[in-house]
Scaffold this active site. Structure first.
Site: not given
Length: 286
Positions: A13, A41, A127, A129, A165, A195, A224-225, A267
């Site tokens: 991103c 990550h 996490h 963030e 996000t 996001c 996580s994403n 990531s």
């Protein structure tokens, strides 16, 4: 002939791209730079930058450093990190994602509101963030990972809900509905702070996954994403495999397959997805 396609919407991103660019620029000048936590990550990308001179440190390490440069990654940091850096004469290279930075400021304003609301953050406990977001409330915010966590909320106060996000919009909606159902008369605000770079990828990734016989989802183990997007792929294509490197691919997966899709998290570097494609091509040729 097997067709292999890399998803053009996958990969870093803008926040991650910016952080890595800042790291590489400094490394080109000085040959060495500290980074507070993994810059992204993905272990492959961390190792690539380590070879260039990037040194990953912990928050405990930060307290012992003086008169050096430290990169703050896209995930953001709590105010305490900046206080330590100032006290130790550490020069900060701040690569906090603008979306995360804006969210931090919004949470701080809510925390300082005269109504003294209960700040709730939908996110992954621990996490990077989320730690930065909780830090905006001097550690008072409650982190809710799923609907079950709603029971932790202090409903004697107004409630303001924010989201990490990189969480899913559906997960946020479920948390919002659970809070509303339990206390319909309570003063409650829900802010969708996910996001759009992440949220908009989900429908595109579902379309991409459904268009192939086999999907290889490339992610870092800490992402996580990555898990969210991987599950989105699996929801439309059960023949989706989560892999961390080209070595994770099994030749058996490729038998009788006509189309293979390769995609990844925000990531996941493009070079890694390209390596996966080359590995698949070699396995097919054997």
């Amino acid at each position: 002939m097997t067709r292999i396609e890399i998803d053009k919407n996958s990969g870093f991103c803008p926040g991650v791209v910016s952080a890595i660019k800042k790291a590489e620029e400094e490394l080109e000048k000085s040959g060495s730079l500290y980074c507070l936590g993994d810059i992204v990550h993905n272990s492959g990308e961390v190792e690539r930058l380590k070879r260039k001179g990037l040194i990953t440190i912990t928050h405990e390490d930060l307290r012992e450093l003086h008169h050096v440069k430290v990169l703050l990654r896209a995930h953001g940091e709590p105010p305490e990190t900046y206080r330590i850096a100032a006290a130790n004469n550490i020069e900060i290279i701040d690569a906090t994602c603008p979306v995360v930075l804006m969210l931090q400021k919004r949470i701080r304003r809510s925390f300082e509101d005269a109504d003294k609301p209960q700040i709730v953050i939908y996110g992954k406990l621990g996490h990077a963030e989320v730690n930065g977001l909780v830090g905006q409330t001097d550690g008072e915010a409650i982190v809710v990972e799923d609907v079950a966590g709603v029971d932790k909320i202090d409903f004697t106060r107004p409630v303001v809900l924010y989201s990490q996000t990189t969480k899913s919009t559906e997960g946020l909606r479920q948390i919002e509905e659970a809070i509303t159902a339990q206390h319909p008369q309570q003063k409650f605000e829900c802010h969708d702070t996910i996001c759009r770079q992440v949220a908009n990828r989900m429908p595109r990734m579902r379309n991409f996954a459904s268009a192939h016989d086999l999907v290889l989802f490339v992610s870092g183990k800490k992402s996580s994403n990555g898990m969210i997007l991987y599950n989105e792929c699996r929801s439309v294509n059960p023949n989706t495999h989560l892999i961390f490197s080209p070595e994770d691919i099994s030749k058996e997966w490729l038998e009788g397959i006509e189309t293979i899709g390769i995609c990844g998290a925000t990531s996941t570097p493009l070079w890694l997805m390209t390596d996966v494609k080359h590995k698949v091509e070699k396995l097919i040729e054997q």
